[in-house]
Write a protein that holds these residues in place. Structure first.
Motif, PDB file in Angstrom:
ATOM      1  N   PRO A 130       0.791  -1.239   0.000  1.00 24.62           N
ATOM      2  CA  PRO A 130       0.000   0.000   0.000  1.00 24.62           C
ATOM      3  C   PRO A 130       0.823   1.290   0.000  1.00 24.62           C
ATOM      4  N   ALA A 131       2.086   1.220   0.315  1.00 22.44           N
ATOM      5  CA  ALA A 131       2.858   2.463   0.360  1.00 22.44           C
ATOM      6  C   ALA A 131       3.257   2.966  -1.022  1.00 22.44           C
ATOM      7  N   ASP A 324      14.735  11.621  -3.958  1.00 27.57           N
ATOM      8  CA  ASP A 324      13.606  12.037  -4.804  1.00 27.57           C
ATOM      9  C   ASP A 324      12.973  10.833  -5.507  1.00 27.57           C
ATOM     10  N   ILE A 327      10.872   8.856  -3.179  1.00 31.53           N
ATOM     11  CA  ILE A 327       9.591   9.530  -2.917  1.00 31.53           C
ATOM     12  C   ILE A 327       8.650   9.362  -4.112  1.00 31.53           C
ATOM     13  N   PRO A 331       5.468   7.497  -2.100  1.00 39.61           N
ATOM     14  CA  PRO A 331       5.215   8.845  -1.564  1.00 39.61           C
ATOM     15  C   PRO A 331       5.172   8.943  -0.024  1.00 39.61           C
ATOM     16  N   PRO A 332       4.558   8.000   0.701  1.00 45.32           N
ATOM     17  CA  PRO A 332       4.479   8.197   2.162  1.00 45.32           C
ATOM     18  C   PRO A 332       5.833   8.129   2.863  1.00 45.32           C
ATOM     19  N   ILE A 333       6.880   7.756   2.130  1.00 38.00           N
ATOM     20  CA  ILE A 333       8.199   7.660   2.747  1.00 38.00           C
ATOM     21  C   ILE A 333       8.652   9.027   3.260  1.00 38.00           C
ATOM     22  N   GLN A 334       8.000  10.096   2.738  1.00 40.70           N
ATOM     23  CA  GLN A 334       8.433  11.438   3.143  1.00 40.70           C
ATOM     24  C   GLN A 334       8.213  11.724   4.632  1.00 40.70           C
ATOM     25  N   SER A 335       7.347  10.955   5.289  1.00 35.57           N
ATOM     26  CA  SER A 335       7.126  11.163   6.727  1.00 35.57           C
ATOM     27  C   SER A 335       8.166  10.457   7.592  1.00 35.57           C
TER      28      SER A 335
END
Lengths: 412, 563
Positions: A130-131, A324, A327, A331-335
């Motif tokens: 899901p990530a 980059d 990400i 995308p959720p890896i940014q948290s």
């Protein structure tokens, strides 16, 4: 003065390659001395990602890797918990139609060799991981791939594996030179040239056997005397360039970033399918997304390739490109919080081929594995010890032998 | 004037004073919950119990077998899933990590409450990860700072707004240098003054940039100065400097002993910092132990905030203390300080030659075992504040490449210059010496920076040099008097955890001979604190030099790399 150690085989380099060779030699009855200029498994072995990947881009590549993966599969259950074995499988991610076509092609390729692989579509992909970004078209899933923590495996091989009592470890001892007489490239020898006792099912080679082939190979540790061995194996990764400059091993720099612990964030190792075309596009810098869930819950973010000598500094530009890309696919890896960034050096051979083989009559080389040292370690060890012992190898040595390739280059 | 903030902690609404840290709010919420549980157990509805009321219910709860109000668990450790709570109070130990507004692994000691904030503690981090997946869009929420944009360069950058950094800013600023003072915390003053009784103002002619961490450094060359990489509001910011003054201070040395990972065992300065952030201590029984005058200061502070200081255990033998006292005869001001502390601590037992051998309890500390080397006895308590002295916070200096000595102190010359061009170091970073030494070193750097460009031997005012000498000799005497006794190197037993981040036990480290070697095989020092806690302990206990520091100096959200 020369210290007589003719019953021993010397292995230079206690990384994943040298340590697996030492364990294999010991398990076949040899007494082994392993040298390393630093800590055990402290070079590329510790610096890299630690993945076990099925790759079948060519029959030659698969021959060694497939055999190696088979051997890993047998070993993994025996490894202690610190080795962080996680059979998470790999998802090769398709961002566009070209990638998706590649996914189908590669899946077919792996299946032809009997490796489990499948193409998952966009919906399946979102369900199992899901990530990931929602615009991905699908992926090739290779469920038998795994990640491990290689420095701990090295310590297992050298201290805890079944025949480890036949291994002497000499960490923080730098092998400064090899006896020059031994380095004249040997005629590629038939198996019979190897110590016959070793060939006879795993008996330690004797001094007598060595003397029948002329003088024993010797090495000298910095600040020490010449030491004589019945055979010497060079498995010193990027350090090989110092001992055997003519082989042309070069450091190919990589950066990695690791996060705090986020168990369950990612379930599979993920790699972009553009990886292969990005990775070996020649001399320029390249970035290829490869992100792993570690068994600690940490997320390991890679990867990039540069030729930059031995400059260890973190390059902010390529670090940003690498992150980059992570990400973009996740995308959720940014948290997530990055707690450490480091660099390391892959031992790259001039033709990007793995290098277990014979360098001279009784001097062997196992170096130049670039980013596939962990994956191919066990296959390399088996092949190399077959060569040392004069046994019939499982895989054809000529495909990998650096001496043969060097000779080929000289002719060309 | 005082405002309250309401937030949700583990599903319950909690109202605390504005400015309270999330860590303190979690402890307050747990205290209220304990009080509620106790009240329910006694069949007396007292839903709005205060901490004070909670204190009176403690005896009842003990009779009824209800859980004592202890320190709550903030998180579970990575390998053994032990309950953990903060020990350092300043963002070093990383034991305060919780999920804030869906962002996992946020240091609650460094985060101030905001209205409507949602906090979850002591849950598997994986719970929060699902939330992260759901919240794909948008950047992680950051506490907003109100300041104007940061400049891209500054004439003099001072890192650390403690006594040394503030003094340097004052003198260099007065001399017309354009000074920018950076600090990771929200207020100036460093660990010693922050929120305490003696906050010092930032000099008018310096710009103070708070809540900003230095996470990396890029070297300069002959033509361009070096560059600091800063993290502010979750974003990177590059700042070139002409001169860089490192005043990053010190942190506590934590020595592992059995039970030291139980919630409720704090560093002495750590508990003080937590209480300054609003941590409830009123009515709690605290044992203060360790060494040095800091113990007295912390004990007096805790008592003033309503704690019941059970005793102060000073590891130094009485004989050494007496000798030290004699050495102070000529120093009126030191005696005055001592007298003040002694008065504040009237009635609190001060025992010399004793130390903590063990902390015990189920989910948190309930008692400590004290020893004098000959016998052992136990002392019930709700919290333990242990201070074995300080170690320099030298990560940035080492990343820059400054030479350090075998204790991690940055080497400087008489002008406080390091061996890196245009990089100076002052204060505790150059050797633990206290406020006075830090301030005078700051003034010296300020006057060196005032000197003419290219003047490699500026004249130092004799008065400054004399003050520095005096402060140094006091620091040396202090260090000699309060030297750690050899028994403290043997407190840990085989099962004692040394690396808290990775749950590595003393036993696992025994066969290793160097930090990097141990790290590769056991993961010791590989966790979130990056070896700050275990590295300092192992330098003390085993003589191991720490591993090369790697960027970032403190954690950086992946999103910081986005454009």
């Amino acid at each position: 003065m020369t210290t007589a150690r003719q019953s021993d085989i010397a292995v230079v380099g206690a990384g994943v390659i040298g340590a697996s060779i030492a364990a294999e030699l010991a398990s076949r009855g040899a007494r082994v001395t392993v040298f390393d200029r630093g800590e055990l498994g402290g070079g590329a072995t510790a610096e890299g990602m630690g993945h076990l990947l099925f790759l079948a881009d060519s029959p030659a590549q698969f021959e060694l890797i497939g055999r190696s993966m088979e051997l890993w599969d047998q070993l993994l259950p025996d490894l202690p918990p610190g080795c962080e074995v996680d059979k998470c499988g790999t998802l090769w991610l398709a961002a566009d139609d070209e990638d998706l076509a590649t996914a189908h092609e590669k899946t077919e390729g792996l299946r032809r060799f009997g490796v489990e692989a499948e193409v998952v579509d966009a919906n399946q992909l979102r369900a199992i991981e899901p990530a990931l970004a929602h615009d991905l078209l699908g992926a090739m899933r290779v469920p038998e791939d795994a990640v491990i923590y290689p420095p701990r495996v090295v310590s297992y091989w050298l201290h805890e594996s079944p025949a480890a009592n036949r291994i002497t470890v000499r960490a923080h001892e730098t092998v400064a030179e090899l006896a020059p007489a031994e380095l004249a490239p040997a005629e590629l020898a038939p198996a019979g040239l190897a110590p016959p006792e070793l060939a006879n099912a795993g008996v330690t080679p004797s001094g007598g056997a060595a003397s029948s082939r002329g003088p024993s190979p010797r090495l000298r540790v910095e600040g020490g005397d010449w030491e004589s061995y019945s055979a010497i194996v060079i498995a010193s990764g990027v350090g090989t360039a110092k001992l055997l400059p003519e082989v042309g091993i070069q450091p190919r720099k990589g950066h990695l970033a690791i996060t705090d612990r986020y168990p369950g964030f990612l379930r599979h190792q993920v790699v972009e399918l553009a990886y292969v075309k990005n990775t070996h596009m020649g001399e320029g810098d390249s970035v290829s997304m490869n992100v792993q869930p570690r068994s600690t819950g940490q997320v390991l973010i890679g990867s990039c390739r540069q030729f930059a000598g031995f400059d260890r500094s973190v390059d902010p530009v390529i670090t940003k490109r690498m992150i980059d890309q992570a990400i973009r696919y996740i995308p959720p890896i940014q948290s997530l919080q990055v707690i450490r960034i480091w660099t390391g050096f892959r031992p790259a051979s001039p033709d990007d081929r793995l290098g277990p083989g014979r360098r001279a009559a009784v001097v062997f080389i196992a170096s130049g594995h670039e980013g596939l040292g962990i994956t191919s370690a066990l296959g390399t060890a088996e092949l190399l010890v077959d060569l040392v012992a004069g046994a019939e190898p499982h895989v054809s040595p000529a495909l990998y032998d650096p001496a043969a390739r060097l000779a080929g280059k000289e002719e060309a | 004037m005082r405002q309250d903030v309401t937030l949700r902690i583990d599903g319950r609404e909690v109202t605390v004073a504005a400015g309270t840290t999330v860590a303190a709010a979690i402890a307050i919420a747990a205290g209220q919950e304990d009080a509620r549980e106790t009240a329910n157990a006694n069949d007396t509805p007292r839903a709005n119990d205060t901490i004070r009321a909670n204190e009176t219910s403690r005896a009842q709860s003990a009779r009824n077998g209800v859980r004592e109000p202890g320190t709550p668990s903030f998180r579970r450790s990575g390998r053994f899933e032990e309950p953990r709570a903060p020990i350092c109070g300043m963002g070093i130990c990383h034991e305060c990590r919780v999920t804030v507004d869906g962002v996992p692994q946020v240091r609650s000691c460094l985060t101030v409450v905001r209205p409507g904030m949602v906090v979850t503690s002591d849950r598997p981090v994986s719970d929060a990860v699902a939330h992260v997946h759901a919240a794909t869009a948008g950047r992680p929420p950051q506490s907003p700072t109100t300041e104007a944009a940061l400049p891209g360069e500054a004439d003099v950058v001072i890192v650390g707004a403690g006594p040394a950094g503030l003094a340097a800013a004052r003198v260099a600023g007065a001399a017309g240098r354009d000074v920018l003072l950076l600090d990771e915390n929200v207020a100036p003053g460093g660990q010693i003054w922050r929120g305490g009784s003696d906050p010092r103002a930032v000099p008018e002619n310096a710009q103070f940039v708070f809540s900003t961490a230095v996470v990396d450094h890029r070297p300069g060359d002959r033509t361009k100065p070096g560059t600091l990489v800063l993290l502010r509001d979750g974003r990177f910011h590059e700042m070139h400097y002409r001169d860089l003054v490192l005043a990053t201070g010190a942190r506590e040395l934590f020595l592992p002993f059995p039970g030291w990972t139980l919630p409720g065992v704090f560093g002495a300065g750590g508990l003080q910092a937590l209480v300054n952030g609003g941590w409830p201590i009123e009515g709690r029984r605290v044992v203060v132990a360790g060494t040095g005058p800091l113990l007295l200061a912390v004990a007096a502070f805790l008592r003033e905030r309503g704690a019941e200081v059970v005793l102060i255990a000073e590891q130094t033998p009485a004989r050494a203390l007496l000798e030290f006292g004699r050495g102070l005869l000529g120093r009126r001001e030191k005696w005055a300080q001592m007298w003040e502390l002694r008065t504040a601590l009237a009635g609190v037992p001060y025992r010399t030659g004793q130390w903590i051998a063990q902390a015990e309890g189920r989910d948190g500390v309930e008692r400590v075992v004290l020893t004098n080397g000959a016998s052992r006895w136990s002392e019930p308590c709700d919290a333990v504040a242990v201070g074995y002295g300080l170690v320099p916070s030298n990560e940035l200096a080492r990343l820059i490449g400054c030479e350090t000595d075998d204790r991690g102190n940055v080497r400087v010359d008489e002008f406080q210059r390091t061996d890196r061009p245009r990089v100076y170091a002052i204060g505790e970073l150059t050797g633990i010496g206290g406020v006075e030494l830090s301030e005078v070193e700051g003034e010296i750097v300020g006057s060196v920076l005032r000197a003419r460009e290219g003047d490699h031997h500026p004249t130092l005012e004799p008065e400054l040099v004399e003050r520095r000498e005096r402060a140094r000799s006091f620091a040396v005497a202090l260090e000699r008097a309060f030297a750690l006794r050899p028994e403290l190197a043997h407190l840990a037993d085989d099962e004692t955890i040394v690396c808290r981040c990775e749950d590595v036990k003393w036993r696992e480290l025994s066969s290793h001979r160097a930090f990097r070697d141990a790290k590769l095989v056991t993961r010791c020092g590989m966790g979130a604190c990056q070896g700050r806690v275990c590295g300092a302990a192992l330098r003390e206990l085993r003589g191991w030099a720490p591993d090369t520091p790697r960027p970032p100096i403190s954690p950086v959200p992946v999103g910081a790399w986005m454009d």
